[in-house]
Design a protein around this motif. Structure first.
Motif, PDB file in Angstrom:
ATOM      1  N   ARG A   1      -8.101   0.133  -2.583  1.00 35.31           N
ATOM      2  CA  ARG A   1      -6.761   0.678  -2.387  1.00 35.31           C
ATOM      3  C   ARG A   1      -5.870   0.449  -3.611  1.00 35.31           C
ATOM      4  O   ARG A   1      -4.907   1.195  -3.816  1.00 35.31           O
ATOM      5  CB  ARG A   1      -6.121   0.046  -1.141  1.00 35.31           C
ATOM      6  CG  ARG A   1      -6.832   0.409   0.159  1.00 35.31           C
ATOM      7  CD  ARG A   1      -6.077  -0.160   1.348  1.00 35.31           C
ATOM      8  NE  ARG A   1      -6.732   0.199   2.602  1.00 35.31           N
ATOM      9  CZ  ARG A   1      -7.643  -0.529   3.214  1.00 35.31           C
ATOM     10  NH1 ARG A   1      -8.019  -1.682   2.671  1.00 35.31           N
ATOM     11  NH2 ARG A   1      -8.198  -0.144   4.339  1.00 35.31           N
TER      12      ARG A   1
ATOM     13  N   ARG B   1       0.723   4.277  -2.709  1.00 37.53           N
ATOM     14  CA  ARG B   1       0.571   5.698  -2.386  1.00 37.53           C
ATOM     15  C   ARG B   1       1.716   6.524  -2.955  1.00 37.53           C
ATOM     16  O   ARG B   1       1.511   7.652  -3.408  1.00 37.53           O
ATOM     17  CB  ARG B   1       0.502   5.866  -0.865  1.00 37.53           C
ATOM     18  CG  ARG B   1      -0.826   5.467  -0.257  1.00 37.53           C
ATOM     19  CD  ARG B   1      -0.931   5.954   1.175  1.00 37.53           C
ATOM     20  NE  ARG B   1       0.041   5.297   2.047  1.00 37.53           N
ATOM     21  CZ  ARG B   1      -0.209   4.206   2.751  1.00 37.53           C
ATOM     22  NH1 ARG B   1      -1.412   3.636   2.679  1.00 37.53           N
ATOM     23  NH2 ARG B   1       0.710   3.667   3.533  1.00 37.53           N
TER      24      ARG B   1
ATOM     25  N   ARG C   1       0.828  -1.211   0.000  1.00 40.71           N
ATOM     26  CA  ARG C   1       0.000   0.000   0.000  1.00 40.71           C
ATOM     27  C   ARG C   1       0.862   1.260   0.000  1.00 40.71           C
ATOM     28  O   ARG C   1       0.504   2.258  -0.638  1.00 40.71           O
ATOM     29  CB  ARG C   1      -0.915  -0.017   1.218  1.00 40.71           C
ATOM     30  CG  ARG C   1      -1.986  -1.106   1.163  1.00 40.71           C
ATOM     31  CD  ARG C   1      -2.770  -1.156   2.456  1.00 40.71           C
ATOM     32  NE  ARG C   1      -3.777  -2.216   2.417  1.00 40.71           N
ATOM     33  CZ  ARG C   1      -4.553  -2.554   3.455  1.00 40.71           C
ATOM     34  NH1 ARG C   1      -4.418  -1.905   4.626  1.00 40.71           N
ATOM     35  NH2 ARG C   1      -5.437  -3.516   3.345  1.00 40.71           N
TER      36      ARG C   1
END
Length: 353
Positions: A311, A247, A243
């Motif tokens: 996500r 990002r 993750r």
């Protein structure tokens, strides 16, 4: 000589019975009720006794009026009552204010005179003294209850793991904490939060170990459970790293966003074509745009669940097998959007067969 008739004998007998009967007492006379007055009673006209109730069977009752303010005790004034109320408060303030001022002066003197190293050493000594006193008191209580040396060592280990560390809870500690939070960089903040999260998890594990040991967990069971927890921590670490990479990759310029949008449109068009080829678009077209939106909503929820609850973006999926899986799972979304936007005739005009 004549014989009396039968009627004469009966009359004499009746007369004799009447004269021999007792005479009843006379009836009492009816009580006389006085007439109601035509004029209501008037108030007192003199300072003497006044008859207030004049119509009672037991006789009149005499009330003596008492003039207001004549014999009543004098009430204290508002100023006297306020002074009597605030007198204890003033006495308490007189006793406490010098003590509070002395404590504040000592704190200010410490802040102005001692160095950072001196303050840290003093706080550490005070903290260790309090901790040792509390631990000695607990050891005495547990020893009186029958605690063994091995149990005491295990309890000390758990207490050390659960110990949150020392931090001042006064004004100085708050100022130090605020200065640390303001001066830290984003990388330091992320590292601190990760360390706090890891420490909280260790404390929770220690509490769980203590609870399960009290419930009768064996060392083999604890070792097996710790291994499962370690594997779960590794999976969580990999997920967190993935993750974080996503990002980081999302902080891109407009050209990268345009490329990702084109990729999303391409994959959605492929999914819609698959939906038309399988007959899903033809099946939901008679329902109209609202049915298409409903199907697209359910498909989108499934798509978000598969992509780690959104996500992971559609344009971030790479590899042959992940792309095929993504296109197949997004067929309901693309088919619903096709029906909702009225693009069914466009697919009908394409030479797909």
């Amino acid at each position: 000589m004549t014989t009396p008739s039968w009627d004469d004998d009966l009359a004499q007998l009746l007369q004799r019975v009447v004269t021999s009967a007792p005479t009843p007492p006379p009836a009492p006379p009816m009580p006389t009720v006085p007439p109601m007055p035509t004029v209501p009673p008037q108030g007192p006209t003199s300072t003497g006794p006044v008859v207030d109730e004049w119509w009672r069977k037991s006789g009149p009752v005499v009330h003596t009026p008492v003039p207001l303010g004549g014999d009543q005790p004098a009430r204290p004034s508002m100023e006297a009552a306020a002074q009597a109320f605030w007198a204890p408060v003033g006495q308490i303030l007189t006793q406490q204010v010098p003590h509070i001022a002395e404590q504040v002066g000592q704190q200010v003197n410490l802040l102005l005179t001692e160095t950072e190293a001196q303050r840290a050493a003093r706080e550490q000594i005070q903290y260790e003294a309090v901790r040792d006193a509390q631990r000695a008191m607990r050891d005495a209580q547990f020893a009186a209850a029958g605690e063994t040396a091995a149990q005491q060592a295990e309890r000390h280990r758990i207490e050390d793991a659960l110990n949150p560390g020392h931090r001042r809870d006064d004004l100085v500690g708050m100022v130090d904490l605020l200065a640390d939070r303001i001066g830290e960089t984003p990388e330091e903040r992320a590292t601190r939060r990760q360390a706090e999260h890891e420490l909280d998890r260790q404390r929770a594990r220690a509490r769980e170990d203590a609870a399960r040991a009290a419930a009768g967990e064996t060392p083999e069971q604890r070792t097996r459970r710790h291994r499962q927890q370690r594997l779960a921590d590794q999976r969580e670490a990999r997920t967190r790293a993935r993750r974080q990479r996503r990002r980081t990759a999302r902080t891109a310029g407009p050209s990268d966003r345009a490329r990702r949008f084109r990729r999303w449109c391409t994959l959605t068009a492929i999914s819609a074509t698959g939906g038309y080829a399988t007959g899903l678009v033809t099946l939901i077209t008679p329902g109209g745009p609202y049915v298409g939106l409903l199907v697209a909503t359910f498909g989108w929820a499934l798509d978000l669940q598969v992509r780690d609850r959104g996500r992971q973006r559609v344009s971030e999926v790479t590899g042959p097998f992940p792309l095929i899986t993504l296109v197949a799972l997004r067929v309901p979304v693309a088919s619903g959007l096709t029906v909702a936007l009225g693009l069914g005739p466009v697919f009908a005009a394409l030479p797909l067969y």
